[in-house]
Design an enzyme around this catalytic site. Structure first.
Site, PDB file in Angstrom:
ATOM      1  CB  VAL A  61      -3.315  -4.180   5.857  1.00  0.00           C
ATOM      2  CG1 VAL A  61      -4.457  -4.706   6.723  1.00  0.00           C
ATOM      3  CG2 VAL A  61      -3.591  -2.740   5.440  1.00  0.00           C
TER       4      VAL A  61
ATOM      5  CG  PHE B  96      -1.476   6.704   2.449  1.00  0.00           C
ATOM      6  CD1 PHE B  96      -0.792   7.858   2.756  1.00  0.00           C
ATOM      7  CD2 PHE B  96      -2.389   6.729   1.424  1.00  0.00           C
ATOM      8  CE1 PHE B  96      -1.021   9.033   2.067  1.00  0.00           C
ATOM      9  CE2 PHE B  96      -2.630   7.903   0.724  1.00  0.00           C
ATOM     10  CZ  PHE B  96      -1.942   9.049   1.045  1.00  0.00           C
TER      11      PHE B  96
ATOM     12  CG  ASP C 293      -7.806   6.588  -1.529  1.00  0.00           C
ATOM     13  OD1 ASP C 293      -7.859   6.622  -2.780  1.00  0.00           O
ATOM     14  OD2 ASP C 293      -7.075   5.811  -0.906  1.00  0.00           O
TER      15      ASP C 293
ATOM     16  CE  LYS D 274      -5.866   0.949   7.214  1.00  0.00           C
ATOM     17  NZ  LYS D 274      -5.618   0.296   5.930  1.00  0.00           N
TER      18      LYS D 274
ATOM     19  N   GLY E  99       0.816  -1.205   0.000  1.00  0.00           N
ATOM     20  CA  GLY E  99       0.000   0.000   0.000  1.00  0.00           C
ATOM     21  C   GLY E  99       0.848   1.253   0.000  1.00  0.00           C
TER      22      GLY E  99
END
Length: 354
Positions: free
Chosen positions: A25, A22, A145, A39, A20
């Protein structure tokens, strides 16, 4: 992961997503909540110490607000864990572990990549997302998003909104450009550098378009995302022939350049969703050189094939088979013709199917 360094007894089971933009996970085991998703926010390339600390603070604040906005269509924030700082290090420099509700169905990304999704499935998902977005917006929060990968499915098949509040206005463009979702930014973002409830509506409209068509069609035929900022983007979208006119009008309104003519909020979006048809329910597959559709109804099986040799050489045929007698009926043509003619005939064929 060394679980002995965590303040809580949270344990990491296996990675779920480690690519990902950002965050990464993991599937986790929480002593209170059982199976959870964990996360771990990542520092972005080029992000200063001050920006990184500000974004971690924003993440904590967003998690607190989401606890207030808790809803069955929003992934629940359970709690936050910080890694214990080794002796001599500042605690604020240690990672944050955001512990979330675990959604057994995963995200819609896999369905989107295998798509297109049937109309009934898309409308059900869109309805759940719409209700969740109403809750977020009513609490004064934006998502920024919305995309297939940020919509998760729980054990009951219900869609839930995840990954909210991690994209700020300041980094939205860089993220969207790098992650391949530049067309999820509304045109006014390029002129005002700000997101709003109606930029969320735009991203929702692009998400619905993607789910209706699947990743292969989107990759092959979607207009360049760079064109969004110049206006008229929805007029450049190419549609699978079986998508009804009502769905096309719905998506185009969500993607209207003029915010006064776009859906004003997700209450209006919900009203628009109510009248969208969900039948006939075609199962559709898109390859690099063809599209196939299948369905069964009234003791008949329908199989449609659209194929192309080049951008200017297309053809289609449809086979209707009686499941009782085995008798077959054919439509279409074996001759290669222009795409405009073939698409027009396909649209007429699908419009005639009830």
């Amino acid at each position: 992961m060394n679980n002995t360094e965590l303040i809580s007894e949270l344990k990491f089971v296996r990675p779920l997503s480690t690519d990902g933009y950002f965050s990464d996970v993991y599937e986790g085991d929480d002593p209170i909540h059982g199976l959870v998703a964990v996360k771990i926010p990542k520092r972005l390339p080029g992000e200063t110490d001050r920006q990184w600390q500000a974004r971690k603070t924003e993440l904590l604040q967003e998690g607190q607000r989401l606890k207030v906005a808790e809803d069955s269509r929003i992934v629940r924030v359970l709690h936050v864990v910080r890694k214990r700082a080794p002796v001599g290090e500042v605690q604020d420099e240690q990672p944050i572990y955001l512990v979330l509700e675990f959604c057994q169905g995963g995200s819609l990304l896999a369905e989107y990549k295998a798509g297109p999704l049937p109309l009934r499935r898309v409308r059900a998902i869109a309805g759940d997302v719409c209700l969740g977005m109403q809750v977020l917006h009513n609490r004064g929060m934006l998502h920024r998003d919305i995309k297939p990968g940020n919509i998760l499915i729980d054990c009951n098949g219900r869609a839930k909104i995840g990954d909210f509040g991690l994209v700020t206005d300041q980094i939205a463009y860089g993220y969207a450009s790098g992650a391949g979702y530049l067309d999820h930014l509304a045109p006014e973002y390029f002129t005002q550098d700000l997101t709003s409830q109606q930029t969320d509506v735009w991203a929702f409209g692009m998400t619905v378009y993607r789910l209706l068509h699947g990743h292969n069609w989107y990759t092959l035929f979607s207009p360049s995302p760079d064109l969004v900022q110049y206006g008229g983007y929805s007029d450049k979208l190419r549609w699978l022939p079986h998508i009804p006119r009502q769905w096309r009008r719905f998506v185009k309104r969500a993607l209207h350049d003029d915010v006064d003519r776009r859906y004003h909020d997700f209450v209006e979006v919900a009203v628009g969703l109510q009248d969208l048809p969900t039948t006939p329910e075609w199962q559709c597959k898109v390859s690099n050189t063809s599209v196939t559709w299948q369905r069964e109804a009234r003791s008949n099986r329908f199989v449609v094939l659209w194929e192309w040799k080049s951008p200017l050489r297309h053809r289609w045929n449809a086979e209707t088979v009686s499941l009782r007698s085995g008798r077959k009926r054919y439509q279409g043509s074996t001759a290669w013709r222009s795409p405009r003619v073939v698409i027009g005939e396909l649209e007429a064929y699908f419009s005639s199917q009830k």
